[in-house]
Design an enzyme around this catalytic site. Sequence first.
Site, PDB file in Angstrom:
ATOM      1  N   LYS A 194       0.837  -1.196   0.000  1.00 16.26           N
ATOM      2  CA  LYS A 194       0.000   0.000   0.000  1.00 16.26           C
ATOM      3  C   LYS A 194       0.875   1.250   0.000  1.00 16.26           C
ATOM      4  O   LYS A 194       0.664   2.165  -0.782  1.00 16.26           O
ATOM      5  CB  LYS A 194      -0.919  -0.032   1.231  1.00 16.26           C
ATOM      6  CG  LYS A 194      -1.826   1.156   1.350  1.00 16.26           C
ATOM      7  CD  LYS A 194      -2.785   0.996   2.525  1.00 16.26           C
ATOM      8  CE  LYS A 194      -3.518   2.309   2.766  1.00 16.26           C
ATOM      9  NZ  LYS A 194      -4.453   2.236   3.890  1.00 16.26           N
ATOM     10  N   GLU A 200      10.412  -4.710   4.671  1.00 17.69           N
ATOM     11  CA  GLU A 200      10.521  -6.095   4.200  1.00 17.69           C
ATOM     12  C   GLU A 200      10.261  -6.187   2.697  1.00 17.69           C
ATOM     13  O   GLU A 200      10.986  -6.847   1.946  1.00 17.69           O
ATOM     14  CB  GLU A 200       9.498  -6.971   4.933  1.00 17.69           C
ATOM     15  CG  GLU A 200       9.746  -7.148   6.412  1.00 17.69           C
ATOM     16  CD  GLU A 200       9.053  -6.088   7.266  1.00 17.69           C
ATOM     17  OE1 GLU A 200       8.820  -4.958   6.772  1.00 17.69           O
ATOM     18  OE2 GLU A 200       8.766  -6.386   8.435  1.00 17.69           O
ATOM     19  N   GLY A 251      -4.909  -1.896   4.939  1.00 18.70           N
ATOM     20  CA  GLY A 251      -4.096  -3.019   4.447  1.00 18.70           C
ATOM     21  C   GLY A 251      -4.762  -4.364   4.674  1.00 18.70           C
ATOM     22  O   GLY A 251      -4.828  -5.209   3.780  1.00 18.70           O
ATOM     23  N   ARG A 252      -5.294  -4.581   5.881  1.00 20.30           N
ATOM     24  CA  ARG A 252      -5.870  -5.894   6.199  1.00 20.30           C
ATOM     25  C   ARG A 252      -7.259  -6.079   5.612  1.00 20.30           C
ATOM     26  O   ARG A 252      -7.877  -7.125   5.804  1.00 20.30           O
ATOM     27  CB  ARG A 252      -5.858  -6.109   7.719  1.00 20.30           C
ATOM     28  CG  ARG A 252      -6.468  -4.984   8.527  1.00 20.30           C
ATOM     29  CD  ARG A 252      -6.137  -5.114  10.010  1.00 20.30           C
ATOM     30  NE  ARG A 252      -6.610  -3.984  10.794  1.00 20.30           N
ATOM     31  CZ  ARG A 252      -5.943  -2.837  10.956  1.00 20.30           C
ATOM     32  NH1 ARG A 252      -4.779  -2.658  10.372  1.00 20.30           N
ATOM     33  NH2 ARG A 252      -6.436  -1.873  11.705  1.00 20.30           N
ATOM     34  N   GLU A 337      -4.835  -6.891  14.737  1.00 24.93           N
ATOM     35  CA  GLU A 337      -4.340  -5.568  14.341  1.00 24.93           C
ATOM     36  C   GLU A 337      -5.495  -4.562  14.397  1.00 24.93           C
ATOM     37  O   GLU A 337      -5.298  -3.387  14.686  1.00 24.93           O
ATOM     38  CB  GLU A 337      -3.707  -5.599  12.941  1.00 24.93           C
ATOM     39  CG  GLU A 337      -2.779  -4.419  12.681  1.00 24.93           C
ATOM     40  CD  GLU A 337      -2.008  -4.510  11.363  1.00 24.93           C
ATOM     41  OE1 GLU A 337      -2.628  -4.380  10.299  1.00 24.93           O
ATOM     42  OE2 GLU A 337      -0.778  -4.694  11.408  1.00 24.93           O
ATOM     43  N   HIS A 368      -4.564 -33.184  16.880  1.00 23.97           N
ATOM     44  CA  HIS A 368      -3.428 -34.019  17.298  1.00 23.97           C
ATOM     45  C   HIS A 368      -2.296 -33.157  17.855  1.00 23.97           C
ATOM     46  O   HIS A 368      -1.159 -33.606  17.932  1.00 23.97           O
ATOM     47  CB  HIS A 368      -2.949 -34.864  16.116  1.00 23.97           C
ATOM     48  CG  HIS A 368      -4.007 -35.817  15.666  1.00 23.97           C
ATOM     49  ND1 HIS A 368      -4.178 -37.064  16.223  1.00 23.97           N
ATOM     50  CD2 HIS A 368      -4.999 -35.675  14.752  1.00 23.97           C
ATOM     51  CE1 HIS A 368      -5.217 -37.654  15.654  1.00 23.97           C
ATOM     52  NE2 HIS A 368      -5.736 -36.834  14.757  1.00 23.97           N
ATOM     53  N   LYS A 496       9.197  -0.592  14.358  1.00 27.14           N
ATOM     54  CA  LYS A 496       9.781  -0.195  13.059  1.00 27.14           C
ATOM     55  C   LYS A 496      10.831   0.893  13.270  1.00 27.14           C
ATOM     56  O   LYS A 496      11.923   0.844  12.699  1.00 27.14           O
ATOM     57  CB  LYS A 496       8.699   0.354  12.117  1.00 27.14           C
ATOM     58  CG  LYS A 496       7.761  -0.670  11.528  1.00 27.14           C
ATOM     59  CD  LYS A 496       6.802   0.036  10.553  1.00 27.14           C
ATOM     60  CE  LYS A 496       5.653  -0.852  10.144  1.00 27.14           C
ATOM     61  NZ  LYS A 496       4.642  -0.164   9.343  1.00 27.14           N
TER      62      LYS A 496
HETATM   63  O1  F6P Z   1       3.135  -2.937   9.764  1.00 25.76           O
HETATM   64  C1  F6P Z   1       1.772  -3.127   9.636  1.00 25.76           C
HETATM   65  C2  F6P Z   1       1.290  -2.817   8.253  1.00 25.76           C
HETATM   66  O2  F6P Z   1       1.185  -1.460   8.111  1.00 25.76           O
HETATM   67  C3  F6P Z   1      -0.033  -3.518   7.984  1.00 25.76           C
HETATM   68  O3  F6P Z   1      -1.107  -2.835   8.494  1.00 25.76           O
HETATM   69  C4  F6P Z   1       0.011  -3.627   6.512  1.00 25.76           C
HETATM   70  O4  F6P Z   1      -0.934  -4.528   6.045  1.00 25.76           O
HETATM   71  C5  F6P Z   1       1.442  -4.060   6.300  1.00 25.76           C
HETATM   72  O5  F6P Z   1       2.158  -3.316   7.251  1.00 25.76           O
HETATM   73  C6  F6P Z   1       2.003  -3.855   4.930  1.00 25.76           C
HETATM   74  O6  F6P Z   1       1.974  -2.516   4.556  1.00 25.76           O
HETATM   75  P1  F6P Z   1       2.181  -2.093   3.049  1.00 25.76           P
HETATM   76  O7  F6P Z   1       1.092  -2.698   2.243  1.00 25.76           O
HETATM   77  O8  F6P Z   1       2.150  -0.609   3.049  1.00 25.76           O
HETATM   78  O9  F6P Z   1       3.513  -2.624   2.596  1.00 25.76           O
END
Ligand code: F6P
Length: 527
Positions: A194, A200, A251-252, A337, A368, A496
Amino acid sequence: MMRCDATQAWAALQGHFEAHGRGFDLREAFARDPGRHAALCFEAPEVFADLSKNLLDTATLRFLLDLARECGLPAHRDAMLRGDAINTTEGRAVLHTALRAPRGQGPHSEGVHSVLDAMLAHAEQVRGDAEITDIVNIGIGGSDLGPQMVVPALQPWSHPRKRMHFVSNVDGHDIAPLLRRLDARHVLFIIASKTFTTQETMANAQTARDWYIGQGGRDIARHFVAATTNVKAAAEFGISTTFGFWDWVGGRYSLWSAIGLPIAVAVGAEHFRALLAGAHAMDLHFAQAPLERNLPVLLGLLDVWYRNFHGFTSRSVAPYHQGLARLPAYLQQLEMESNGKRVDLQGRPLPFGTSPVVWGEPGTNGQHAYFQMLHQGTDVIPVEFIAIKTPSHGLDGQHHMLLANCLAQSQALMLGKTAAEAATETAPTAAADIDRAVLARHRSFPGNRPSTTLVLERLTPQSLGALIALYEHRVFCSGAIWGINSFDQWGVELGKALCNRLLPRFSSGDLAGLDPSTAGLLARLLA
Ligand code: F6P
């Protein structure tokens, strides 16, 4: 709006809990009321819900519905659906429902459908491109978990010659082994973010691009696309094919947007639209069904009842469908979240619990592993079973075993087994020298452990869309009762920021100013 714990309904629920909730016995409740099962089963689009094995009765539901009304839940729901900026800490509307509204309906319809059409056209193009055999989604959190959960769930509808991969972790153990298996001529990387700033995702995207160029790849435009609200950053990265979305999509809650591109590539435009249609049907149910038959409302209230009155701190989800193996992980982000908050909308610390821990594994595997604790542990953990009536394979015998297991678990949780019953059984020979009464206590089950069973006719794009939307709205409902902002996530920011401050120390070796534990660990990692 009055905070939930100051309402009359909350006080009434407290009284009701002391009188009927604390000592509620499911077995007695069924014996007392032959109509209990029918009274506590509910239908929503694509989803049937049996709430009768929960520690409540219709009187409890009435009190909970009073709470929903007193907390202004319907008005808050309508504000969300209308596009009010209910995400107050970020000054944003919350309009994932607009992403699945039919053309011409709902807010932002024109923009939504023009991106959707373009995204689906691209998905079809990729599906028809025999040169592209491997699609790698690089994203994390909401830019990963939705597609990663939905793609295997819809495997029967998937393109037979497209392999879908998901890379999320900044740990090189995620991307490195995958890259070793890929051929740069046949890969499409989808960079899903987003913000297009997430550490990452940016690290993995950079690694993918370096690898692609290192393999002699020259056509970034063909082999990299982006799903993002930050078109400028994607362009700077060198990506010319970008599918946008908007800040009013959390995002979620974003699998319905361009973030769903991997789903669309896997199952095609028609099935992606069916996924949206299923979610939209649930949206209509949420918007229109009377509260007393509104399944997201009822499930959200059940969560409040368990969290705030019974004091249960977690809920286990057991999807009896291997294709839903990632549903618990998806729900962890969606629920924890969203509702893992400790202050209300006015910033006042809350004296009551909010999000439960949500966890689970597909059935029968969980049986199990940790079901021992669910049956005999010291904590009561409500379980949510998801059963699918008709499988998409022809292995009917195995499917009956699966469903029998599912029903047996909720039955065992509820019925239990007394020590007297256990004592009548033949003791295993290995336990020959233990006192029979002691052994019977080990072999007894308290029972009266609650569960919900959701039933879908089949797991299809349509029904999966409805199921996911049901969970989204349920989280909204409990969050609205608690008076929190379910749509921000400030809790991820501190880690972060500290990570960004620590990172240069891995090159400099500077330990100055760190707390002793972190300094000691860093020194050990650098030694
Ligand atoms: O760190 C949490 C978050 O902001 C989530 O809410 C989001 O889904 C995820 O990181 C990824 O964010 P982006 O889509 O901006 O890479």
